[in-house]
Design a protein around this motif. Structure first.
Motif, PDB file in Angstrom:
ATOM      1  N   VAL A  62       0.831  -1.209   0.000  1.00 35.77           N
ATOM      2  CA  VAL A  62       0.000   0.000   0.000  1.00 35.77           C
ATOM      3  C   VAL A  62       0.863   1.256   0.000  1.00 35.77           C
ATOM      4  CG1 VAL A  62      -1.576   1.349   1.423  1.00 35.77           C
ATOM      5  CG2 VAL A  62      -2.046  -1.059   1.002  1.00 35.77           C
ATOM      6  N   PHE A  63       1.960   1.238   0.755  1.00 31.76           N
ATOM      7  CA  PHE A  63       2.806   2.423   0.846  1.00 31.76           C
ATOM      8  C   PHE A  63       3.798   2.522  -0.319  1.00 31.76           C
ATOM      9  CE2 PHE A  63       1.370   2.236   5.248  1.00 31.76           C
ATOM     10  CZ  PHE A  63       1.129   3.574   5.508  1.00 31.76           C
ATOM     11  N   ILE A  64       4.159   1.396  -0.922  1.00 29.55           N
ATOM     12  CA  ILE A  64       5.130   1.424  -2.016  1.00 29.55           C
ATOM     13  C   ILE A  64       4.458   1.664  -3.362  1.00 29.55           C
ATOM     14  CG2 ILE A  64       6.807   0.033  -3.287  1.00 29.55           C
ATOM     15  CD1 ILE A  64       7.531  -1.329  -0.671  1.00 29.55           C
ATOM     16  N   ALA A  65       3.299   1.059  -3.574  1.00 33.14           N
ATOM     17  CA  ALA A  65       2.624   1.162  -4.873  1.00 33.14           C
ATOM     18  C   ALA A  65       2.265   2.610  -5.179  1.00 33.14           C
ATOM     19  CB  ALA A  65       1.369   0.294  -4.888  1.00 33.14           C
ATOM     20  N   PRO A  66       2.532   3.076  -6.406  1.00 32.87           N
ATOM     21  CA  PRO A  66       2.189   4.463  -6.763  1.00 32.87           C
ATOM     22  C   PRO A  66       0.680   4.625  -6.871  1.00 32.87           C
ATOM     23  CG  PRO A  66       2.957   3.274  -8.696  1.00 32.87           C
ATOM     24  CD  PRO A  66       3.160   2.357  -7.534  1.00 32.87           C
TER      25      PRO A  66
ATOM     26  N   ILE B 288     -22.225  13.493 -24.824  1.00 31.94           N
ATOM     27  CA  ILE B 288     -21.577  13.294 -23.532  1.00 31.94           C
ATOM     28  C   ILE B 288     -22.583  13.569 -22.423  1.00 31.94           C
ATOM     29  CG2 ILE B 288     -19.717  14.034 -22.005  1.00 31.94           C
ATOM     30  CD1 ILE B 288     -18.095  14.789 -24.435  1.00 31.94           C
ATOM     31  N   ILE B 289     -22.906  12.534 -21.668  1.00 27.25           N
ATOM     32  CA  ILE B 289     -23.838  12.679 -20.547  1.00 27.25           C
ATOM     33  C   ILE B 289     -23.087  13.137 -19.298  1.00 27.25           C
ATOM     34  CG2 ILE B 289     -25.501  11.473 -19.087  1.00 27.25           C
ATOM     35  CD1 ILE B 289     -26.069   9.625 -21.421  1.00 27.25           C
ATOM     36  N   ASP B 290     -22.057  12.404 -18.939  1.00 31.58           N
ATOM     37  CA  ASP B 290     -21.190  12.781 -17.813  1.00 31.58           C
ATOM     38  C   ASP B 290     -19.787  13.028 -18.360  1.00 31.58           C
ATOM     39  OD1 ASP B 290     -23.221  12.489 -15.944  1.00 31.58           O
ATOM     40  OD2 ASP B 290     -22.812  10.366 -15.653  1.00 31.58           O
ATOM     41  N   PRO B 291     -19.326  14.266 -18.371  1.00 30.65           N
ATOM     42  CA  PRO B 291     -17.995  14.556 -18.918  1.00 30.65           C
ATOM     43  C   PRO B 291     -16.899  14.042 -17.985  1.00 30.65           C
ATOM     44  CG  PRO B 291     -18.928  16.528 -17.951  1.00 30.65           C
ATOM     45  CD  PRO B 291     -19.999  15.479 -17.892  1.00 30.65           C
ATOM     46  N   PRO B 292     -15.670  13.880 -18.505  1.00 32.05           N
ATOM     47  CA  PRO B 292     -14.559  13.474 -17.631  1.00 32.05           C
ATOM     48  C   PRO B 292     -14.242  14.564 -16.612  1.00 32.05           C
ATOM     49  CG  PRO B 292     -13.753  14.059 -19.811  1.00 32.05           C
ATOM     50  CD  PRO B 292     -15.245  14.058 -19.899  1.00 32.05           C
ATOM     51  N   TYR B 293     -13.628  14.165 -15.533  1.00 32.53           N
ATOM     52  CA  TYR B 293     -13.342  15.072 -14.429  1.00 32.53           C
ATOM     53  C   TYR B 293     -11.921  14.826 -13.933  1.00 32.53           C
ATOM     54  CZ  TYR B 293     -14.552  10.739 -12.083  1.00 32.53           C
ATOM     55  OH  TYR B 293     -14.607   9.418 -11.713  1.00 32.53           O
ATOM     56  N   ILE B 294     -11.392  15.784 -13.185  1.00 31.08           N
ATOM     57  CA  ILE B 294     -10.067  15.633 -12.581  1.00 31.08           C
ATOM     58  C   ILE B 294     -10.243  14.907 -11.253  1.00 31.08           C
ATOM     59  CG2 ILE B 294      -8.045  16.833 -11.679  1.00 31.08           C
ATOM     60  CD1 ILE B 294      -8.671  19.132 -13.543  1.00 31.08           C
ATOM     61  N   PRO B 295      -9.757  13.680 -11.131  1.00 33.29           N
ATOM     62  CA  PRO B 295      -9.958  12.919  -9.880  1.00 33.29           C
ATOM     63  C   PRO B 295      -9.200  13.557  -8.721  1.00 33.29           C
ATOM     64  CG  PRO B 295      -8.480  11.745 -11.361  1.00 33.29           C
ATOM     65  CD  PRO B 295      -8.994  12.907 -12.134  1.00 33.29           C
ATOM     66  N   GLN B 296      -9.857  13.608  -7.574  1.00 34.62           N
ATOM     67  CA  GLN B 296      -9.260  14.197  -6.378  1.00 34.62           C
ATOM     68  C   GLN B 296      -8.566  13.160  -5.501  1.00 34.62           C
ATOM     69  OE1 GLN B 296      -9.228  17.498  -6.076  1.00 34.62           O
ATOM     70  NE2 GLN B 296     -10.416  17.648  -7.987  1.00 34.62           N
ATOM     71  N   LYS B 297      -9.044  11.916  -5.558  1.00 34.90           N
ATOM     72  CA  LYS B 297      -8.466  10.848  -4.756  1.00 34.90           C
ATOM     73  C   LYS B 297      -8.039   9.708  -5.664  1.00 34.90           C
ATOM     74  CE  LYS B 297     -11.346  11.843  -0.709  1.00 34.90           C
ATOM     75  NZ  LYS B 297     -12.329  11.292   0.249  1.00 34.90           N
ATOM     76  N   PRO B 298      -6.964   9.012  -5.325  1.00 37.45           N
ATOM     77  CA  PRO B 298      -6.529   7.880  -6.149  1.00 37.45           C
ATOM     78  C   PRO B 298      -7.527   6.720  -6.073  1.00 37.45           C
ATOM     79  CG  PRO B 298      -5.202   8.011  -4.150  1.00 37.45           C
ATOM     80  CD  PRO B 298      -6.048   9.236  -4.178  1.00 37.45           C
ATOM     81  N   ALA B 299      -7.719   6.094  -7.206  1.00 36.99           N
ATOM     82  CA  ALA B 299      -8.601   4.927  -7.253  1.00 36.99           C
ATOM     83  C   ALA B 299      -7.884   3.648  -6.838  1.00 36.99           C
ATOM     84  CB  ALA B 299      -9.171   4.766  -8.660  1.00 36.99           C
ATOM     85  N   LYS B 300      -6.593   3.624  -7.022  1.00 35.06           N
ATOM     86  CA  LYS B 300      -5.778   2.481  -6.629  1.00 35.06           C
ATOM     87  C   LYS B 300      -4.500   3.016  -5.979  1.00 35.06           C
ATOM     88  CE  LYS B 300      -7.261  -0.431 -10.506  1.00 35.06           C
ATOM     89  NZ  LYS B 300      -6.802  -1.174 -11.701  1.00 35.06           N
ATOM     90  N   PRO B 301      -3.927   2.252  -5.041  1.00 33.66           N
ATOM     91  CA  PRO B 301      -4.439   0.997  -4.459  1.00 33.66           C
ATOM     92  C   PRO B 301      -5.561   1.265  -3.459  1.00 33.66           C
ATOM     93  CG  PRO B 301      -2.362   1.599  -3.447  1.00 33.66           C
ATOM     94  CD  PRO B 301      -2.601   2.617  -4.515  1.00 33.66           C
ATOM     95  N   LYS B 302      -6.492   0.342  -3.385  1.00 38.53           N
ATOM     96  CA  LYS B 302      -7.595   0.441  -2.439  1.00 38.53           C
ATOM     97  C   LYS B 302      -7.123  -0.128  -1.104  1.00 38.53           C
ATOM     98  CE  LYS B 302     -11.090   0.164  -6.059  1.00 38.53           C
ATOM     99  NZ  LYS B 302     -12.273  -0.561  -6.572  1.00 38.53           N
ATOM    100  N   LYS B 303      -6.723   0.759  -0.206  1.00 38.88           N
ATOM    101  CA  LYS B 303      -6.050   0.348   1.017  1.00 38.88           C
ATOM    102  C   LYS B 303      -6.926  -0.530   1.898  1.00 38.88           C
ATOM    103  CE  LYS B 303      -3.266   4.572   1.017  1.00 38.88           C
ATOM    104  NZ  LYS B 303      -2.878   5.795   1.775  1.00 38.88           N
ATOM    105  N   ALA B 304      -8.157  -0.102   2.134  1.00 36.18           N
ATOM    106  CA  ALA B 304      -9.037  -0.874   3.017  1.00 36.18           C
ATOM    107  C   ALA B 304      -9.302  -2.262   2.455  1.00 36.18           C
ATOM    108  CB  ALA B 304     -10.347  -0.128   3.227  1.00 36.18           C
ATOM    109  N   LEU B 305      -9.549  -2.335   1.143  1.00 36.79           N
ATOM    110  CA  LEU B 305      -9.819  -3.635   0.531  1.00 36.79           C
ATOM    111  C   LEU B 305      -8.595  -4.539   0.577  1.00 36.79           C
ATOM    112  CD1 LEU B 305     -11.738  -5.448  -1.070  1.00 36.79           C
ATOM    113  CD2 LEU B 305     -10.912  -4.350  -3.161  1.00 36.79           C
ATOM    114  N   ILE B 306      -7.435  -3.976   0.304  1.00 35.85           N
ATOM    115  CA  ILE B 306      -6.210  -4.781   0.322  1.00 35.85           C
ATOM    116  C   ILE B 306      -5.931  -5.315   1.718  1.00 35.85           C
ATOM    117  CG2 ILE B 306      -3.699  -4.662   0.044  1.00 35.85           C
ATOM    118  CD1 ILE B 306      -4.155  -2.733  -2.254  1.00 35.85           C
TER     119      ILE B 306
END
Length: 391
Positions: free
Chosen positions: A54-58, A331-349
């Motif tokens: 979790v801490f090493i993975a970008p 385009i129904i939902d345009p792309p957005y600038i993500p605020q939080k990383p999607a991976k790695p999912k710390k709680a799930l891991i």
């Protein structure tokens, strides 16, 4: 007697004898309690590995866009095309939105527009020299095809059959703005590709009619020049400008025509045609020769007027059909600038590592207990055989 002989034979061969065992929950608990250290050690190893990952993975950032394909409807074109000798493609040959979003052409355009090669292969790029590293062999320098393959792993396209929508998502490590740019440029380039590749039946029909209308307008200019010369007395004999060969040519010509998006249909053509004819009608010319030539002019203007009226009607229908057949998307939902990383999912891991470590530890505990019992039975069997041989 037979059972005892079988048992003795098995003992001589060195096979241990087992009695039927019953599952006892208390015995299982005793084993788990006895091997608690094995379970705890395995659990700690799994959790420590998960924490380290979790801490090493970008961090990987993900953005999504939801689009709705539009167009591509089948249309019934007017019968004006029935006599054309040119083979026309079917509606099923159109390019779909999903296939464009998954195409290599789209990924190559995105790489070129955003200059992604140094970003995708940053380990091979020399930022100080703004070029590839000098220690690379020519065959080791990545090409745009390599970049397209790498970008394919970062892009995913999925469709929802119930709603008919398409979800286009982009994942990019460490840089949320780059994920947004790739998604945005991908949709822009996909729209351009659809406009370039969409060569529908209705579009060919519309281009064909544009070509024929221009031909008729050119004939109209020639006829107007003849008319001016005739009323000025420069010519006495009016030539046949609009003949049957020209009319048949309008509907038998091939579709070898370059599209011109700036084509503009002139308005009030009927008034423009009828504006010149009354000048000749109002003249007091009673000579039979003049009347005959005037009627030739009037007839040819009338033919052009009716021909243009028919072509304009067909042109409007072709444009409406082209809109229905053209493949595009909204385009129904345009792309957005993500605020939080999607991976790695710390709680799930961490949760998966805890469950995996616990079950693996329990398995190792029972396996170690079984292995120790098997060794004891084997050693007892060997000692019994030695005692029997000594006696």
């Amino acid at each position: 007697m037979e059972e005892k002989s079988i048992d003795r034979k098995s003992e001589k061969l060195g096979y241990p004898m087992y009695e039927e065992d019953e599952i006892d929950l208390y015995e299982l608990w005793v084993v788990l309690k006895k091997r608690f250290r094995v379970i705890l050690l395995t659990l700690v190893i799994f959790i420590a590995g998960a924490v380290a990952y979790v801490f090493i993975a970008p961090p990987v950032y993900k953005t999504e866009a939801v689009i709705f394909p539009i167009g591509g409807e089948k249309t019934n074109l007017p019968s004006i095309l029935e006599g054309l000798p040119v083979p026309l493609p079917s509606v099923a040959d159109k390019v779909t939105v999903e296939s464009v979003l998954k195409s290599r052409t789209l990924r190559e355009r995105v790489i070129e527009k955003l200059n992604l090669m140094p970003v995708l292969f940053k380990d091979l790029w020399d930022e100080s020299r703004n070029t590839w590293r000098q220690d690379l062999e020519p065959e080791d320098i990545p090409t745009i095809l390599d970049g397209a393959e790498l970008l394919e792993d970062l892009i995913s396209v999925s469709s929802n059959k119930k709603t008919g929508t398409i979800t286009f998502s982009v994942e990019f490590p460490e840089d949320p703005h780059m994920a947004y740019k790739i998604a945005q440029v991908s949709l822009e380039e996909a729209y351009k590709i659809l406009n370039e590749k969409s060569w529908s039946l209705a579009k060919k029909h519309r281009i064909f009619l544009e070509n024929q209308i221009k031909e008729v307008l050119n004939k109209q200019k020639v006829l107007e020049e003849v008319y001016l010369k005739f009323i000025k007395g420069e010519i006495k004999e009016v030539p046949i400008v609009v003949d049957e060969r020209f009319i048949s040519k309008i509907f038998k010509e091939s579709l070898n025509y370059e599209n011109n998006d700036k084509f503009d249909i002139p308005g009030n053509l009927k008034q423009n045609l009828e504006r010149n004819i009354p000048i000749a009608k109002g003249m007091n010319r009673n000579l039979p020769e003049y009347q005959f030539n005037y009627q030739k002019l009037q007839w040819q203007f009338e033919v052009l007027k009716n021909l243009l009226s028919t072509l304009f009607q067909q042109y409007q229908i072709a444009k409406a059909n082209e809109v229905k057949e053209s493949v595009s998307f909204q385009i129904i939902d345009p792309p957005y600038i993500p605020q939080k990383p999607a991976k790695p999912k710390k709680a799930l891991i961490l949760a998966v590592s805890f469950v995996s470590g616990l079950f693996t530890g329990i398995f190792l505990a029972f396996f170690k207990e079984w292995l120790n019992n098997a060794r004891k039975r084997y050693s007892e069997n060997v000692e019994g055989q030695e005692n029997e041989s000594v006696s």
